[in-house]
Design a protein around this motif. Structure first.
Motif, PDB file in Angstrom:
ATOM      1  N   GLY A  35     -19.457  73.431 -87.969  1.00  0.00           N
ATOM      2  CA  GLY A  35     -18.492  72.949 -86.989  1.00  0.00           C
ATOM      3  C   GLY A  35     -17.422  72.104 -87.648  1.00  0.00           C
ATOM      4  N   GLU A  36     -16.613  71.417 -86.812  1.00  0.00           N
ATOM      5  CA  GLU A  36     -15.501  70.584 -87.288  1.00  0.00           C
ATOM      6  C   GLU A  36     -15.826  69.120 -87.038  1.00  0.00           C
ATOM      7  OE1 GLU A  36     -10.911  69.668 -85.949  1.00  0.00           O
ATOM      8  OE2 GLU A  36     -11.722  71.674 -85.638  1.00  0.00           O
ATOM      9  N   ILE A  37     -15.478  68.274 -88.035  1.00  0.00           N
ATOM     10  CA  ILE A  37     -15.754  66.848 -87.928  1.00  0.00           C
ATOM     11  C   ILE A  37     -14.726  66.188 -87.010  1.00  0.00           C
ATOM     12  CG2 ILE A  37     -15.859  64.675 -89.192  1.00  0.00           C
ATOM     13  CD1 ILE A  37     -16.826  66.168 -91.612  1.00  0.00           C
ATOM     14  N   SER A  38     -15.216  65.295 -86.143  1.00  0.00           N
ATOM     15  CA  SER A  38     -14.339  64.457 -85.310  1.00  0.00           C
ATOM     16  C   SER A  38     -15.051  63.130 -85.076  1.00  0.00           C
ATOM     17  CB  SER A  38     -14.019  65.142 -83.976  1.00  0.00           C
ATOM     18  OG  SER A  38     -15.200  65.317 -83.211  1.00  0.00           O
ATOM     19  N   ASN A  39     -14.269  62.126 -84.650  1.00  0.00           N
ATOM     20  CA  ASN A  39     -14.811  60.794 -84.376  1.00  0.00           C
ATOM     21  C   ASN A  39     -15.598  60.246 -85.571  1.00  0.00           C
ATOM     22  OD1 ASN A  39     -13.811  61.010 -81.671  1.00  0.00           O
ATOM     23  ND2 ASN A  39     -15.678  62.145 -81.089  1.00  0.00           N
ATOM     24  N   LEU A  40     -15.061  60.428 -86.776  1.00  0.00           N
ATOM     25  CA  LEU A  40     -15.757  60.023 -87.997  1.00  0.00           C
ATOM     26  C   LEU A  40     -15.709  58.507 -88.153  1.00  0.00           C
ATOM     27  CD1 LEU A  40     -17.108  60.750 -90.755  1.00  0.00           C
ATOM     28  CD2 LEU A  40     -14.788  60.896 -91.694  1.00  0.00           C
ATOM     29  N   THR A  41     -16.869  57.896 -88.484  1.00  0.00           N
ATOM     30  CA  THR A  41     -16.940  56.459 -88.721  1.00  0.00           C
ATOM     31  C   THR A  41     -17.871  56.194 -89.907  1.00  0.00           C
ATOM     32  OG1 THR A  41     -16.618  55.981 -86.360  1.00  0.00           O
ATOM     33  CG2 THR A  41     -17.544  54.220 -87.735  1.00  0.00           C
ATOM     34  N   TYR A  42     -17.343  55.435 -90.924  1.00  0.00           N
ATOM     35  CA  TYR A  42     -18.160  54.949 -92.041  1.00  0.00           C
ATOM     36  C   TYR A  42     -18.552  53.510 -91.699  1.00  0.00           C
ATOM     37  CZ  TYR A  42     -17.490  58.799 -95.344  1.00  0.00           C
ATOM     38  OH  TYR A  42     -17.521  60.009 -95.988  1.00  0.00           O
ATOM     39  N   ALA A  43     -19.801  53.277 -91.359  1.00  0.00           N
ATOM     40  CA  ALA A  43     -20.259  51.940 -90.965  1.00  0.00           C
ATOM     41  C   ALA A  43     -20.454  51.060 -92.203  1.00  0.00           C
ATOM     42  CB  ALA A  43     -21.563  52.043 -90.182  1.00  0.00           C
ATOM     43  N   THR A  44     -20.383  49.728 -91.981  1.00  0.00           N
ATOM     44  CA  THR A  44     -20.574  48.797 -93.088  1.00  0.00           C
ATOM     45  C   THR A  44     -21.992  48.893 -93.657  1.00  0.00           C
ATOM     46  OG1 THR A  44     -21.169  47.092 -91.478  1.00  0.00           O
ATOM     47  CG2 THR A  44     -18.876  47.182 -92.192  1.00  0.00           C
ATOM     48  N   SER A  45     -22.926  49.380 -92.877  1.00  0.00           N
ATOM     49  CA  SER A  45     -24.302  49.551 -93.355  1.00  0.00           C
ATOM     50  C   SER A  45     -24.438  50.710 -94.328  1.00  0.00           C
ATOM     51  CB  SER A  45     -25.239  49.784 -92.162  1.00  0.00           C
ATOM     52  OG  SER A  45     -24.862  50.976 -91.477  1.00  0.00           O
ATOM     53  N   GLY A  46     -23.400  51.561 -94.426  1.00  0.00           N
ATOM     54  CA  GLY A  46     -23.461  52.730 -95.289  1.00  0.00           C
ATOM     55  C   GLY A  46     -23.779  54.007 -94.542  1.00  0.00           C
ATOM     56  N   LEU A  52     -19.796  66.760 -84.384  1.00  0.00           N
ATOM     57  CA  LEU A  52     -19.599  68.112 -84.902  1.00  0.00           C
ATOM     58  C   LEU A  52     -19.286  68.989 -83.699  1.00  0.00           C
ATOM     59  CD1 LEU A  52     -19.751  69.540 -87.645  1.00  0.00           C
ATOM     60  CD2 LEU A  52     -22.094  70.191 -87.111  1.00  0.00           C
ATOM     61  N   LYS A  53     -18.103  69.651 -83.726  1.00  0.00           N
ATOM     62  CA  LYS A  53     -17.659  70.380 -82.537  1.00  0.00           C
ATOM     63  C   LYS A  53     -17.170  71.770 -82.913  1.00  0.00           C
ATOM     64  CE  LYS A  53     -12.851  68.785 -82.638  1.00  0.00           C
ATOM     65  NZ  LYS A  53     -11.770  68.131 -81.878  1.00  0.00           N
ATOM     66  N   ASP A  54     -17.128  72.604 -81.885  1.00  0.00           N
ATOM     67  CA  ASP A  54     -16.457  73.901 -82.001  1.00  0.00           C
ATOM     68  C   ASP A  54     -15.546  74.040 -80.783  1.00  0.00           C
ATOM     69  OD1 ASP A  54     -18.173  74.476 -79.919  1.00  0.00           O
ATOM     70  OD2 ASP A  54     -19.493  75.778 -81.084  1.00  0.00           O
ATOM     71  N   SER A  55     -15.148  75.226 -80.445  1.00  0.00           N
ATOM     72  CA  SER A  55     -14.157  75.400 -79.372  1.00  0.00           C
ATOM     73  C   SER A  55     -14.694  75.074 -77.994  1.00  0.00           C
ATOM     74  CB  SER A  55     -13.641  76.848 -79.369  1.00  0.00           C
ATOM     75  OG  SER A  55     -14.727  77.752 -79.185  1.00  0.00           O
ATOM     76  N   SER A  56     -16.008  75.022 -77.804  1.00  0.00           N
ATOM     77  CA  SER A  56     -16.525  74.831 -76.446  1.00  0.00           C
ATOM     78  C   SER A  56     -17.575  73.734 -76.325  1.00  0.00           C
ATOM     79  CB  SER A  56     -17.146  76.145 -75.937  1.00  0.00           C
ATOM     80  OG  SER A  56     -18.168  76.590 -76.808  1.00  0.00           O
TER      81      SER A  56
END
Length: 448
Positions: A35-46, A52-56
């Motif tokens: 799928g495609e990455i969205s809403n990506l967050t690298y937390a301070t904890s590591g 992970l999304k697709d068209s639907s």
């Protein structure tokens, strides 16, 4: 997996969420999801959080820090990826999510299949066999480096080599390590380094995705490594990255820096070792010298002045002369005694001729007497035998008028019954002989 609740049981929210999590994790094994990455967050904890999304549809994902540290590249929104994940359920918030174990860029599945096929082919040819691996030189003098001049990995390698072994002579064979035609250029650079008179080759490149490292997965690079006349150390990518070049190389290093450490003996360690050996040699030399001096002192106590030694030798010669004289006298006396004994034995064994002559005359007299007696006895026996023979002589019988009849079988006829009418007989007389023919046989009557 938790047991199902009894009928009509009232569950708490946490119990329900726990049952849902257990059901999901037991029903779905580790699975690759694309799928495609969205809403990506690298937390301070590591930890890394994204969707992970697709068209639907879309699903929330989490990648724990221990796994994210091994990734080797940074995720970005909009990237197409394939995630190997475990389907799970976040109980505190009641959210369905994926626990991601590993990530690869989309399309890497085909590359990985190509990687596995080529690896199996070359392994079947024996290109990765342990017996063809060459050991690294223990103390190299000249090292070749095959890498890109712009690569950060090259700077790390040069820094490490300068720190550990500044005496090493380095030759760099620049080449592209990524992009079209990079594999052929790497193989060409390896061939040039192989005949450059170096002791070993470092093939290095920094980390990256499988596409970034694909030049090191080409067959021409693997064959160029094995065709090299000198050992090749592969320091490609991070510790988790594996390429065909790693398997073909004589030694695989987890990182380019580690490759530089493997090929270069630490100068400080060598100096320390040399100092220890020097101290050890000095201690052994001092101990050996002390032993020799002690032996010299011991030998000095045994040293005698030449005049004294000459006097001792003269005394020894005099004593030996006296001993020799005594031995000669004793030997002479023994020889004289032996000669006297032999002379006495000779005198005792010498024959007495007068006694022997008297014994000879007596023996001759006895011999003559015995011989005459035996001759007289033999003459008497002979005369008796002659008389007996004359009585048995058939010719003497014939003189008295008897005749000797010889039958047809050539034998003397003793019994008339042995004859048959018509037999021819030979009859011998005292004077002359005659032949006769049997006309009639008259046999004597048989005794009752």
């Amino acid at each position: 997996m938790s047991p199902p609740p009894p009928p009509n049981a009232v569950l708490s929210v946490s119990s329900l969420n726990r049952l849902v999590r257990d059901c999901l994790e037991s029903a779905f094994p580790l699975t690759w999801i694309g799928g495609e990455i969205s809403n990506l967050t690298y937390a301070t904890s590591g930890h890394v959080y994204f969707s992970l999304k697709d068209s639907s549809a879309q699903v929330r994902c989490v990648m724990w820090r221990s796994r994210a540290q091994l990734l080797g590249w940074r995720l970005e929104n909009g990237q197409k990826i394939e995630a190997r994940a475990l389907v799970s359920f976040y109980e505190p918030r009641g959210e369905f999510q994926l626990n991601v174990e590993a990530i690869r860029r989309a399309g890497q599945g085909d590359l990985f299949e190509r990687f596995l096929r080529l690896k199996a082919q070359l392994e079947a040819e024996g290109l990765f066999a342990a017996e063809v691996k060459r050991p690294l030189p223990e103390f190299p003098r000249h090292v070749a480096i095959v890498s890109s001049l712009q690569a950060a990995a090259l700077r790390d390698v040069l820094t490490t080599l300068h720190r550990r072994a500044p005496h090493l002579r380095l030759s760099i064979f620049p080449t592209a390590v990524q992009g079209d035609g990079a594999a052929n250029r790497i193989a060409e650079a390896l061939g040039q380094a192989s005949v450059s008179g170096c002791d070993a080759i470092i093939l290095c490149r920094g980390g990256g995705s499988i596409e970034d490292l694909w030049s090191f997965n080409e067959e021409c690079v693997a064959r160029a490594i094995r065709a090299s006349a000198i050992p090749v150390i592969a320091g490609v990518g991070h510790e988790t990255d594996f390429t065909i070049a790693d398997f073909a190389a004589d030694l695989r290093a987890p990182t380019p820096t580690a490759a530089a450490e493997l090929v270069s003996p630490d100068r400080d360690s060598l100096v320390d070792r040399l100092d220890r050996l020097h101290e050890q040699l000095q201690r052994r030399s001092e101990r050996a010298l002390a032993d020799r001096l002690q032996r010299l002192d011991w030998l000095g106590t045994r040293l005698i002045h030449p005049a004294e030694r000459l006097r001792q030798r003269q005394q020894e010669v005099t004593a030996l002369g006296l001993q020799l004289q005594r031995a000669l006298r004793a030997k002479r006396d023994r020889a004289q005694l032996l000669a006297n004994a032999l002379q006495q034995r000779q005198m005792a064994a010498r024959p007495r001729l007068d006694r022997l002559a008297s014994r000879l005359e007596h023996a001759a007299y006895r011999l003559g007497k015995e011989t005459a007696g035996q001759i007289s006895a033999c003459n008497g026996k002979l005369n008796a035998l002659v008389g007996g023979l004359k009585q048995l002589d058939p010719h003497a019988v014939l003189q008295r008028g008897y005749a000797l009849v010889i039958g047809p079988d050539g034998r003397a006829v003793r019994d008339a019954a042995a004859l048959h009418p018509g037999d021819d007989l030979a009859v011998s007389f005292h004077r002359g002989s005659a032949t006769a023919t049997v006309r009639q046989v008259v046999a004597p009557p048989e005794a009752d």
